[in-house]
Write a protein that holds these residues in place. Structure first.
Motif, short mmCIF file in Angstrom:
data_model
loop_
_atom_site.label_atom_id
_atom_site.label_comp_id
_atom_site.label_asym_id
_atom_site.label_seq_id
_atom_site.Cartn_x
_atom_site.Cartn_y
_atom_site.Cartn_z
N LEU A 96 7.38 -1.85 -8.61
CA LEU A 96 5.98 -1.52 -8.30
C LEU A 96 5.71 -2.00 -6.89
CD1 LEU A 96 2.96 -0.79 -8.98
CD2 LEU A 96 2.70 -3.18 -9.70
N VAL A 97 5.30 -1.07 -6.02
CA VAL A 97 4.85 -1.46 -4.68
C VAL A 97 3.34 -1.23 -4.66
CG1 VAL A 97 5.00 -1.03 -2.20
CG2 VAL A 97 7.05 -0.78 -3.63
N ALA A 98 2.57 -2.30 -4.62
CA ALA A 98 1.10 -2.19 -4.66
C ALA A 98 0.58 -2.26 -3.23
CB ALA A 98 0.51 -3.30 -5.51
N SER A 99 0.39 -1.06 -2.66
CA SER A 99 -0.04 -1.01 -1.26
C SER A 99 -1.46 -0.49 -1.08
CB SER A 99 0.93 -0.13 -0.44
OG SER A 99 0.64 -0.19 0.94
N ALA A 100 -2.03 0.15 -2.10
CA ALA A 100 -3.39 0.67 -1.96
C ALA A 100 -4.32 -0.46 -1.58
CB ALA A 100 -3.86 1.32 -3.27
N GLY A 101 -5.16 -0.21 -0.60
CA GLY A 101 -6.09 -1.25 -0.17
C GLY A 101 -7.19 -0.69 0.71
N VAL A 102 -8.30 -1.41 0.75
CA VAL A 102 -9.42 -1.01 1.62
C VAL A 102 -9.93 -2.25 2.35
CG1 VAL A 102 -10.26 1.00 0.34
CG2 VAL A 102 -11.04 -1.27 -0.33
N GLY A 103 -10.53 -2.00 3.51
CA GLY A 103 -11.11 -3.10 4.28
C GLY A 103 -12.60 -2.92 4.45
N TRP A 104 -13.24 -3.95 4.91
CA TRP A 104 -14.65 -3.87 5.32
C TRP A 104 -14.84 -5.00 6.33
CZ3 TRP A 104 -19.19 -6.42 6.08
CH2 TRP A 104 -20.33 -5.62 6.26
N ALA A 105 -15.49 -4.70 7.44
CA ALA A 105 -15.68 -5.73 8.46
C ALA A 105 -17.14 -5.78 8.89
CB ALA A 105 -14.78 -5.45 9.67
N ASP A 118 -15.85 -2.71 -4.15
CA ASP A 118 -14.68 -1.88 -3.80
C ASP A 118 -13.52 -2.74 -3.30
OD1 ASP A 118 -15.64 0.52 -4.51
OD2 ASP A 118 -15.76 1.36 -2.47
N VAL A 119 -13.84 -3.64 -2.36
CA VAL A 119 -12.77 -4.45 -1.76
C VAL A 119 -12.13 -5.35 -2.81
CG1 VAL A 119 -12.28 -6.27 -0.08
CG2 VAL A 119 -13.73 -4.33 0.58
N LEU A 120 -12.99 -6.02 -3.61
CA LEU A 120 -12.41 -6.93 -4.61
C LEU A 120 -11.63 -6.15 -5.67
CD1 LEU A 120 -15.30 -9.52 -5.13
CD2 LEU A 120 -13.14 -9.88 -3.95
N THR A 121 -12.14 -4.97 -6.03
CA THR A 121 -11.49 -4.21 -7.10
C THR A 121 -10.17 -3.61 -6.62
OG1 THR A 121 -13.64 -3.67 -8.02
CG2 THR A 121 -11.80 -2.35 -8.79
N VAL A 122 -10.18 -2.90 -5.49
CA VAL A 122 -8.96 -2.21 -5.06
C VAL A 122 -7.91 -3.22 -4.57
CG1 VAL A 122 -7.98 -0.47 -3.51
CG2 VAL A 122 -10.28 -0.15 -4.44
#
Ligand SMILES: NC(=O)c1ccc[n+]([C@@H]2O[C@H](COP(=O)([O-])OP(=O)(O)OC[C@H]3O[C@@H](n4cnc5c(N)ncnc54)[C@H](OP(=O)(O)O)[C@@H]3O)[C@@H](O)[C@H]2O)c1
Length: 265
Positions: A96-105, A118-122
């Motif tokens: 399993l390569v878990a690469s999905a991710g989102v940012g927020w700044a 969203d950030v905490l969940t993804v």
């Protein structure tokens, strides 16, 4: 519903038994796409490439010969549905390569609560859920590798990225704790800690990367390091490697690190 309930033979053709089965999340862009291409080049994986955008997922699937899996990891049950479909397709998952991710700044006090979710969940909850779903199968089969794509933000705590830093720090702690638990089993945990990588990540979060240094590195470099780490069974790898230094200083001399970080920004 446990994955094992979906592990019976299906009408789908079974994965090539000579190959391992790799599920890559976030395979439709950036680091995940680069890792999927590198795994395809190795020709020893049956690839399942997951993402949210149908065109991008279809594109990486045809490029790598992988099976496309569409799904949103930000919604409740998203991780569970993805693993269920992956197991329906390939019967089991070896990597399993878990690469999905989102940012927020931006300043935390102005962060929309939906972006916090969203950030905490993804970046954290979905990864933990994915691992929870695939791990029992890996333990039963006495074979498995979990590759979690973290971030230097999780090791350092980056100003303006409080929730992202927290999510990635949580991921690192999860990887460490799980690795202890899995000692003596054949399941390995690798935490990849990239610095700044030249991907659509910054455009998508709506705030461009505008520091002069460190310079963004290409996602292919992260993929090369990740594949080497998989082959060697490395526990934690920083890309570029020198990022281990500020992380080490922060761990050993937190006061000095904070003074320096405040001065250098
Ligand atoms: N770029 C950097 O500087 C950097 C540095 C350190 C760590 N990282 C980490 O590296 C990982 C990959 O980031 P990247 O730079 O490759 O970013 P990217 O190019 O924006 O790719 C993000 C991937 O995550 C998927 N994704 C996002 N939200 C999703 C959701 N709700 N459900 C399912 N999939 C979702 C996207 O799918 P779709 O394209 O289908 O929407 C895309 O495949 C992330 O975990 C990120 O935190 C990035």
């Amino acid at each position: 519903m446990a994955v094992s309930q979906h592990a019976e033979p299906t009408t789908e053709p079974a994965a090539d038994p000579a190959k391992g089965v790799a599920l890559v999340t976030g395979a439709s862009s950036g680091i995940g796409a680069a890792i999927a291409r590198s795994l395809a080049d190795q020709k020893r994986w049956t690839l399942l490439v997951a993402g949210r955008d149908p065109d991008r997922v279809a594109g990486i699937a045809s490029e790598t010969g992988g099976t496309p899996l569409l799904g949103d990891l930000a919604v409740p049950g998203g991780a569970r549905r993805l693993v269920t479909r992956a197991v329906d397709e390939a019967q089991h998952i070896d990597l399993l390569v878990a690469s999905a991710g989102v940012g927020w700044a931006g300043p935390f006090a102005t962060m929309p609560t939906s972006a916090v979710d969203d950030v905490l969940t993804v970046d954290l909850v979905a990864v933990v859920q994915l691992v929870r779903m695939v791990l029992p199968h890996m333990l039963l089969r006495r074979r498995g590798h979990l590759v979690l794509i973290g971030s230097i933000a999780g090791s350092l705590g980056v100003e303006g990225e409080a929730v992202y830093s927290a999510a990635k720090a949580g991921l690192g702690a999860f990887a460490d704790a799980l690795r202890y638990e899995l000692r003596g089993t054949s399941v390995q945990v690798t935490h990849i800690v990239p610095g700044v990588v030249d991907t659509p990540f910054f455009a998508r979060r709506g705030v461009p990367y505008n520091r002069r240094l460190p310079r963004p590195i290409p996602p292919e470099r992260v993929a090369r390091v990740a594949l080497r780490a998989i082959d060697r069974g490395s526990r934690e790898v920083f890309v570029p490697r020198w990022f281990r230094i500020p992380a080490g200083i922060r761990a050993l001399l937190p006061g000095a690190y904070r003074q320096l970080a405040a001065r250098l920004g």
